[in-house]
Design a protein around this motif. Structure first.
Motif, PDB file in Angstrom:
ATOM      1  N   SER A 107       4.254  -2.110  -6.259  1.00 47.55           N
ATOM      2  CA  SER A 107       2.556  -2.607  -5.131  1.00 47.55           C
ATOM      3  C   SER A 107       2.538  -3.889  -5.556  1.00 47.55           C
ATOM      4  O   SER A 107       2.421  -4.828  -4.703  1.00 47.55           O
ATOM      5  CB  SER A 107       2.261  -1.274  -5.268  1.00 47.55           C
ATOM      6  OG  SER A 107       0.802  -1.566  -4.794  1.00 47.55           O
ATOM      7  N   TYR A 113       1.120   7.313  -6.452  1.00 48.55           N
ATOM      8  CA  TYR A 113      -0.288   7.895  -5.875  1.00 48.55           C
ATOM      9  C   TYR A 113      -0.333   9.242  -6.075  1.00 48.55           C
ATOM     10  O   TYR A 113      -0.552  10.545  -6.656  1.00 48.55           O
ATOM     11  CB  TYR A 113      -1.512   7.538  -5.345  1.00 48.55           C
ATOM     12  CG  TYR A 113      -2.722   8.178  -5.636  1.00 48.55           C
ATOM     13  CD1 TYR A 113      -3.845   7.676  -6.640  1.00 48.55           C
ATOM     14  CD2 TYR A 113      -3.171   9.745  -4.931  1.00 48.55           C
ATOM     15  CE1 TYR A 113      -5.072   8.872  -6.589  1.00 48.55           C
ATOM     16  CE2 TYR A 113      -4.324   9.965  -5.199  1.00 48.55           C
ATOM     17  CZ  TYR A 113      -5.894   9.904  -6.328  1.00 48.55           C
ATOM     18  OH  TYR A 113      -6.405  10.695  -5.863  1.00 48.55           O
ATOM     19  N   ASN A 125      -4.855   1.904 -10.564  1.00 53.02           N
ATOM     20  CA  ASN A 125      -3.565   2.887 -10.748  1.00 53.02           C
ATOM     21  C   ASN A 125      -2.689   2.759 -11.434  1.00 53.02           C
ATOM     22  O   ASN A 125      -2.105   3.018 -12.743  1.00 53.02           O
ATOM     23  CB  ASN A 125      -3.298   3.252  -9.503  1.00 53.02           C
ATOM     24  CG  ASN A 125      -3.643   3.408  -8.303  1.00 53.02           C
ATOM     25  OD1 ASN A 125      -5.083   4.766  -9.109  1.00 53.02           O
ATOM     26  ND2 ASN A 125      -3.796   3.787  -7.091  1.00 53.02           N
ATOM     27  N   TYR A 158      -3.346  -6.690  -5.288  1.00 49.25           N
ATOM     28  CA  TYR A 158      -3.842  -5.231  -4.283  1.00 49.25           C
ATOM     29  C   TYR A 158      -4.746  -4.513  -5.447  1.00 49.25           C
ATOM     30  O   TYR A 158      -4.337  -4.195  -6.604  1.00 49.25           O
ATOM     31  CB  TYR A 158      -2.802  -3.854  -4.314  1.00 49.25           C
ATOM     32  CG  TYR A 158      -2.744  -3.239  -3.597  1.00 49.25           C
ATOM     33  CD1 TYR A 158      -4.070  -2.812  -3.434  1.00 49.25           C
ATOM     34  CD2 TYR A 158      -2.220  -2.172  -3.562  1.00 49.25           C
ATOM     35  CE1 TYR A 158      -4.286  -1.626  -2.371  1.00 49.25           C
ATOM     36  CE2 TYR A 158      -2.043  -1.199  -2.559  1.00 49.25           C
ATOM     37  CZ  TYR A 158      -3.341  -0.621  -1.830  1.00 49.25           C
ATOM     38  OH  TYR A 158      -3.648   0.088  -1.836  1.00 49.25           O
ATOM     39  N   LYS A 217      -6.053  -1.982  -5.580  1.00 48.75           N
ATOM     40  CA  LYS A 217      -6.308  -0.556  -6.469  1.00 48.75           C
ATOM     41  C   LYS A 217      -4.760  -0.183  -7.730  1.00 48.75           C
ATOM     42  O   LYS A 217      -5.149   0.594  -8.256  1.00 48.75           O
ATOM     43  CB  LYS A 217      -6.314   0.644  -4.965  1.00 48.75           C
ATOM     44  CG  LYS A 217      -7.007   0.310  -4.468  1.00 48.75           C
ATOM     45  CD  LYS A 217      -7.313   1.436  -2.823  1.00 48.75           C
ATOM     46  CE  LYS A 217      -8.284   1.757  -2.412  1.00 48.75           C
ATOM     47  NZ  LYS A 217      -8.282   2.682  -1.333  1.00 48.75           N
ATOM     48  N   ALA A 218      -3.923  -1.140  -6.800  1.00 46.58           N
ATOM     49  CA  ALA A 218      -2.662  -1.153  -7.480  1.00 46.58           C
ATOM     50  C   ALA A 218      -3.088  -1.270  -8.966  1.00 46.58           C
ATOM     51  O   ALA A 218      -2.471  -0.694  -9.862  1.00 46.58           O
ATOM     52  CB  ALA A 218      -1.380  -1.310  -7.136  1.00 46.58           C
ATOM     53  N   TYR A 261       3.839   1.402  -8.573  1.00 43.86           N
ATOM     54  CA  TYR A 261       2.414   0.640  -9.460  1.00 43.86           C
ATOM     55  C   TYR A 261       2.911  -0.640  -8.892  1.00 43.86           C
ATOM     56  O   TYR A 261       2.208  -1.668  -8.527  1.00 43.86           O
ATOM     57  CB  TYR A 261       1.408   0.708 -10.216  1.00 43.86           C
ATOM     58  CG  TYR A 261       0.826   2.113  -9.915  1.00 43.86           C
ATOM     59  CD1 TYR A 261       0.438   2.912  -8.134  1.00 43.86           C
ATOM     60  CD2 TYR A 261       0.722   3.321 -10.356  1.00 43.86           C
ATOM     61  CE1 TYR A 261       0.094   3.984  -8.002  1.00 43.86           C
ATOM     62  CE2 TYR A 261       0.370   4.416 -10.229  1.00 43.86           C
ATOM     63  CZ  TYR A 261      -0.833   4.595  -9.066  1.00 43.86           C
ATOM     64  OH  TYR A 261      -0.639   5.522  -8.334  1.00 43.86           O
ATOM     65  N   SER A 288      -8.275  -5.866 -12.091  1.00 44.04           N
ATOM     66  CA  SER A 288      -9.027  -5.292 -11.063  1.00 44.04           C
ATOM     67  C   SER A 288     -10.103  -5.024 -10.589  1.00 44.04           C
ATOM     68  O   SER A 288     -10.915  -5.712  -9.797  1.00 44.04           O
ATOM     69  CB  SER A 288      -8.969  -3.204 -10.901  1.00 44.04           C
ATOM     70  OG  SER A 288      -9.680  -3.137 -10.309  1.00 44.04           O
ATOM     71  N   TYR A 326       1.090  -1.395  -0.895  1.00 42.82           N
ATOM     72  CA  TYR A 326      -0.021  -0.071   0.379  1.00 42.82           C
ATOM     73  C   TYR A 326       1.152   1.187   0.258  1.00 42.82           C
ATOM     74  O   TYR A 326       0.232   2.425  -0.257  1.00 42.82           O
ATOM     75  CB  TYR A 326      -0.614   0.099   0.825  1.00 42.82           C
ATOM     76  CG  TYR A 326      -0.368   0.527   2.306  1.00 42.82           C
ATOM     77  CD1 TYR A 326      -0.210   1.543   2.684  1.00 42.82           C
ATOM     78  CD2 TYR A 326      -0.337  -0.130   3.442  1.00 42.82           C
ATOM     79  CE1 TYR A 326       0.283   1.900   4.585  1.00 42.82           C
ATOM     80  CE2 TYR A 326       0.563  -0.005   5.319  1.00 42.82           C
ATOM     81  CZ  TYR A 326       0.330   0.798   5.276  1.00 42.82           C
ATOM     82  OH  TYR A 326       1.378   1.667   6.571  1.00 42.82           O
ATOM     83  N   ASN A 334       2.147   2.090  -3.338  1.00 51.23           N
ATOM     84  CA  ASN A 334       0.468   2.516  -4.565  1.00 51.23           C
ATOM     85  C   ASN A 334       0.834   3.686  -4.134  1.00 51.23           C
ATOM     86  O   ASN A 334       0.567   4.747  -4.779  1.00 51.23           O
ATOM     87  CB  ASN A 334      -0.480   1.664  -3.593  1.00 51.23           C
ATOM     88  CG  ASN A 334      -2.115   2.500  -4.713  1.00 51.23           C
ATOM     89  OD1 ASN A 334      -1.695   1.963  -6.361  1.00 51.23           O
ATOM     90  ND2 ASN A 334      -2.258   2.513  -3.722  1.00 51.23           N
TER      91      ASN A 334
END
Length: 168
Positions: free
Chosen positions: A37, A17, A50, A44, A46-47, A34, A73, A10, A13
């Motif tokens: 991550s 971001y 992203n 993960y 969100k990664a 990313y 995702s 995280y 990530n």
């Protein structure tokens, strides 16, 4: 947080971001963050999203396109309105063995988040659609602008369609 523990997915990530940065004297781009991550935690969600927003990249020796990142995702968490919207923007694709068109992706996004301004605008650009009821492209732009009156793209699209009354 990376200075304390560079093994936290995280934290990588979050650094991505924020635009990337320096860790241990080495500079990392958004994409590299990313990728790091996902190397630590391939699940993960969100990664993956992203990385898709950055155009995709290599993870675990395999190259993933934008669409493949959004699909990953959504395979991990199909309740992500932003990922559905972005998959739609890229033309749609397969998730969980089912193929979704652009419109279906935007509809999924709006079913999850009816306040998602971009998804309303994007659905309008596709001619409108069914979000529990049928919406014309102009109605989609109206909904987008009712939620965010500063949304330049929606104003432009509404103007292109001949205009209309907003918020009145």
């Amino acid at each position: 947080s990376l200075a304390l523990d560079p093994q936290r997915a995280y934290a990588w990530n979050n650094l991505g971001y924020e635009g990337g940065g320096e860790v241990g004297g080495q500079t990392f781009s958004k994409i590299e963050c990313y990728q790091r991550s996902l190397a630590l935690d391939p699940q993960y969600v969100k990664a993956w999203h992203n990385l898709g927003k950055q155009g995709g990249g290599e993870v675990g020796g395999q190259t993933f396109s934008k669409i493949e990142c959004y699909q990953r995702s959504l395979a991990l968490d199909p309740q992500r309105a932003y990922a559905w919207n972005n998959l739609g923007y890229e033309g749609g694709g397969e998730v969980g063995g089912q193929t979704f068109s652009k419109i279906e992706c935007y509809q999924r996004s709006l079913a999850l988040d009816p306040q998602y301004v971009r998804a309303w605008n994007n659905l309008g650009k596709q001619g409108g659609g069914d979000g529990g009821q049928t919406f014309s492209k102009i109605e989609c732009y109206h909904r987008s602008l009712a939620l965010d009156p500063q949304r330049a793209y929606a104003w432009n699209n509404l103007g292109y369609e001949g205009g209309g009354e907003v918020g009145g």
